[in-house]
Design a protein around this motif. Structure first.
Motif, mmCIF file in Angstrom:
data_model
loop_
_atom_site.group_PDB
_atom_site.id
_atom_site.type_symbol
_atom_site.label_atom_id
_atom_site.label_comp_id
_atom_site.label_asym_id
_atom_site.label_seq_id
_atom_site.Cartn_x
_atom_site.Cartn_y
_atom_site.Cartn_z
ATOM 1 N N ARG A 111 51.775 7.580 73.563
ATOM 2 C CA ARG A 111 51.998 7.629 72.120
ATOM 3 C C ARG A 111 51.646 9.018 71.619
ATOM 4 O O ARG A 111 50.910 9.753 72.270
ATOM 5 N N TRP A 112 52.170 9.381 70.444
ATOM 6 C CA TRP A 112 51.773 10.621 69.806
ATOM 7 C C TRP A 112 50.398 10.441 69.190
ATOM 8 O O TRP A 112 50.073 9.372 68.688
ATOM 9 N N ALA A 113 49.607 11.484 69.230
ATOM 10 C CA ALA A 113 48.322 11.445 68.539
ATOM 11 C C ALA A 113 48.572 11.417 67.032
ATOM 12 O O ALA A 113 49.589 11.925 66.551
ATOM 13 N N SER A 114 47.648 10.805 66.287
ATOM 14 C CA SER A 114 47.770 10.779 64.829
ATOM 15 C C SER A 114 47.469 12.170 64.266
ATOM 16 O O SER A 114 46.963 13.045 64.980
ATOM 17 N N ASN A 115 47.783 12.391 63.003
ATOM 18 C CA ASN A 115 47.492 13.682 62.377
ATOM 19 C C ASN A 115 46.003 14.006 62.438
ATOM 20 O O ASN A 115 45.613 15.161 62.655
ATOM 21 N N ARG A 116 45.178 12.993 62.246
ATOM 22 C CA ARG A 116 43.733 13.199 62.312
ATOM 23 C C ARG A 116 43.305 13.589 63.726
ATOM 24 O O ARG A 116 42.469 14.482 63.904
ATOM 25 N N GLU A 117 43.881 12.920 64.713
ATOM 26 C CA GLU A 117 43.550 13.229 66.101
ATOM 27 C C GLU A 117 44.028 14.628 66.490
ATOM 28 O O GLU A 117 43.323 15.357 67.196
ATOM 29 N N ARG A 118 45.193 15.015 65.994
ATOM 30 C CA ARG A 118 45.697 16.366 66.264
ATOM 31 C C ARG A 118 44.809 17.422 65.619
ATOM 32 O O ARG A 118 44.530 18.461 66.229
ATOM 33 N N TRP A 165 47.707 10.174 74.888
ATOM 34 C CA TRP A 165 48.423 11.027 73.935
ATOM 35 C C TRP A 165 49.453 11.876 74.681
ATOM 36 O O TRP A 165 49.123 12.627 75.597
ATOM 37 N N GLN A 217 59.319 2.222 71.929
ATOM 38 C CA GLN A 217 59.533 2.154 70.486
ATOM 39 C C GLN A 217 60.813 1.393 70.164
ATOM 40 O O GLN A 217 60.883 0.630 69.200
#
Length: 230
Positions: A111-118, A165, A217
């Motif tokens: 999955r893509w990391a969330s904005n917070r995780e990035r 990620w 997805q």
């Protein structure tokens, strides 16, 4: 000479250049770990740990009397951090695998990391690189800034792999871009060549995880579609 010493000192000579077999073998274990990670297989983690242990003795060249006789604290330190983070990844993937259905062979879903995780990754990359460069320079490390990024980037990439990620492949590419020139200049030729191989491999791995991610997805979207009864 005991077998352990013989293993540590075993050397391959190419055009008069000494290359330790443990550097070659350690990098091959690392490549096997990357392949297993791309396939999302749990055994990738213990295989990687073996390679990390071997490479630690290679990059602490002054301590273990390697032909290069150079202490790359970032390169050596990241092997220790790899082992620590890999234990975490091994636990995470094993737990996920035990919770999966019996016919599933993978341990994590990309999955893509969330904005917070990035944002956390970026902050950790900047602060970590500056801090480690200062530490490595104080310790007398050879090439402290490049060494610092390789250390920090490698830790972040390994952590990202443990979390599933997809961005972790991109971090590896950034590590390879810096790592190849550093290792060539320092005389660690097998590691430099393997970094080039890693660069190609992680690019492939990124697209493999992207394809898996899009497939899942699509399945999820279809499952959520309402069933029309005529």
């Amino acid at each position: 000479m005991n077998p352990i010493t013989e293993l540590l000192d075993a050397t391959l000579w190419i055009n008069g250049i000494p290359i330790l077999w443990r550097e070659i073998i350690g990098n091959l274990f690392g490549l096997a770990c990357a392949w297993g990670g791309m396939r999302r297989l749990v055994w990738a983690w213990p295989v990687g740990i073996v390679g990390n242990a071997l490479l630690f003795t290679v990059f602490m060249g002054g301590l273990f009397n390697t032909p290069q006789d150079l202490d790359l604290y970032g390169q050596a330190g990241r092997q220790v951090m790899f082992i620590i983070v890999s234990c975490y990844g091994w636990y995470q993937w094993s737990a996920a695998r035990r919770g999966a259905t019996s016919d599933e062979a993978v341990a994590v879903m990309p999955r893509w990391a969330s904005n917070r995780e990035r944002a956390g990754l970026v902050i950790a990359a900047v602060v970590g690189t500056i801090t480690c460069a200062w530490i490595f320079q104080s310790l007398g490390s050879w090439g402290p800034w490049a060494d610092a990024w390789i250390f920090v980037g490698s830790v972040l990439a390994t952590y990202g792999m443990a979390r599933g990620w997809t961005e972790f492949w991109l971090i590896w590419i950034a590590v390879d871009i810096v790592g190849v020139p550093l290792l060539l200049v320092a005389g660690y030729y097998p590691s430099a060549v393997l970094y080039l191989v890693y660069g190609v491999f992680v690019s492939w791995g990124f697209f493999v995880w992207m394809r898996v991610q899009k497939k899942e997805q699509s399945k999820t979207a279809k499952a959520k579609q309402p069933v029309l009864i005529s």
